[in-house]
Write an enzyme that holds these catalytic residues in place. Sequence first.
Site, PDB file in Angstrom:
ATOM      1  CG  ASP A 327      38.747  30.442  37.583  1.00 22.74           C
ATOM      2  OD1 ASP A 327      39.101  30.919  38.667  1.00 22.74           O
ATOM      3  OD2 ASP A 327      39.388  29.560  36.976  1.00 22.74           O
ATOM      4  CD  GLU A 380      40.816  34.352  39.745  1.00 18.41           C
ATOM      5  OE1 GLU A 380      41.659  34.010  40.591  1.00 18.41           O
ATOM      6  OE2 GLU A 380      40.579  33.693  38.721  1.00 18.41           O
TER       7      GLU A 380
END
Length: 647
Positions: A327, A380
């Site tokens: 993330d 990401e």
Amino acid sequence: MTYQLSVNQTQPQVTDGYVSLLTEDDLYLFNEGSHFHLYEKLGSHPVVVNGERGTYFAVWAPNATEVFVKGDFNGWQDNGHRLSLKGNSGIWEGFIPGMTKGSLYKYHIVNHNSGYAVDKADPFANSQEVPPRTGSVVWDTEYTWHDQEWMEKRDRIQALDAPMSIYEVHLGSWMRVPEEGNRYLTYRELASKLAEYIKQMGFTHVELMPITEHPFYGSWGYQTTGYFAPTSRYGSPQDFMYMVDYLHQQGIGVILDWVPSHFPTDQHGLNYFDGTNLYEHADPRQGFHPDWQSSIFNYGRHEVRSFLISSAFFWLDKCHIDGLRVDAVASMLYLDYSRKEGEWIPNQYGGRENFEAIEFLRRFNEAVYKHFPGIQTIAEESTSWPMVARPLYVGGLGFGLKWDMGWMHDTLSYMSQEPIHRKYHHNKLTFRMLYAFNENFALPLSHDEVVHGKGSLIGKMPGDYWQKFANLRLLFGYMYAQAAKKLLFMGGEIGQWSEWNHDQSLDWNLLENPMHGGLQKWVADLNHTYRTEPALHELDFDWQGFDWIDCNDTEQSVISLVRKGKSAEDVVLAVCNFTPVPRYNYRIGVPAEGFWQELLNSDAGDYGGSGMGNMGGKQAEAISQHGQPYSVDLTLPPLAIAFFKLC
């Protein structure tokens, strides 16, 4: 560089009554940032010493002057059981007889130099109390796995030329039990229900939004305190392992959303752990994230690198996770991420690149791919940082895949336009092909696009009721026609009208409506076709697997493309009509003669469409068009995509 594993010693050494799991090699590797199996040594471990059952504890708190274990076994007394400092390692350890699996505890950490005293949860605990309680639980990771067949063939299933269609899930809100107070499903309940649904829908993988323990449910797991503990909201660590095991036995891969970019400032967590900024930077211009009001890891500290990479290893090793979606990588790479001038500290060359974070990410990818070669890491990363999903030996960050956030934003922006205006935004559809093979991309339609007032996917679509469904079917079809792996957040496949709400189940009752059921069937058929047609997945990361036929018909908002497999016989044509106006006798150039069978048509009646199509396919004619030697004369249904296969 070669990374050495820790000594595989799981039984404690006992010397003159002193109990330790830590060897000199462990301490050396930990302090130099190369110990990636810390979960075997730090934390709490039920052991037997001289025939007596108890628990061994070890915690890193180098600036503490005293560390105690307190819990239900000693009435939660601050100074109940004192730990001893292990040489110069900064690790405090000790053995408490009679304290066994299931016991609750915290560390009481004292720093007399600063007058600091606080109770902390164990950073390495495998189990925590059910939030909002914050105690750690003595536990183990013993489990008998039954997924050997999956693990042996995983490297082939997850190869870059294999199909990968990911269903992103938030476990607490995918499905609930309304007749029992709207409670969560447990890991074991989820195992069979999720597996059955994913198999029905044809997805290859499930991606779990963070299940690492987190105190605030509304953070969806992105404010992690337990980097080695699956959240106890849904069951025990073994219950979680059972779910992964069951999914593997059903042929489904499991990807975990993992958050090494920041952590919450909750008092019981990592923040200001031993009376100093131990895990985070002391200067808020480096150590505090303005967007998420959280702390940023100090990636330059050796022990922090050992901690984080050990967390990654834990999930891959003990829990058989098949991939880690990392993330907020962009927030790690840039020192000025989401900061104004004067709110950040440049690197030694005056630039904005975070060299310590870059080195950490490279080291992380090198280590996990070396020791778990069948897995995938997915970044990401929302900027144009070069070579994110490229190998280390060519200067990349070493990720296996990268989310194409630009495609997601451009395509949703285009699809939200009224069809009459789409010809003015045609480049949003075609722009990604200028960079599509610079990285190994996955196309996400993720949870980020259906929260914070953004509405649902179907809610973004223009037009009347019928057109909204047609547009969404077209969007999904266009995604599957593109050269990249796929990801869809739960609820999108059934056309959920409401924005995602983590406090309630998806609106499964919508499937009683044939339009919603048709949309769901369309996604399932897309997945089936994507997985069975080599042309749609074998060359996802190679420009030889993609050709535009015509990307310039802006006036009619039509695009056509060809996907190709490794074999010359594997060719699929996709044609999209982004307006509600049917196009008759629309001639499309094709690369070969023969019969072009209509594989899929999003306007078919089974999916809720108008039933317009091409009667099963068209024979190519020796009429050159679009620079191709042959062509087919097609009917293009309204707001639809049709796939054709050369037979």
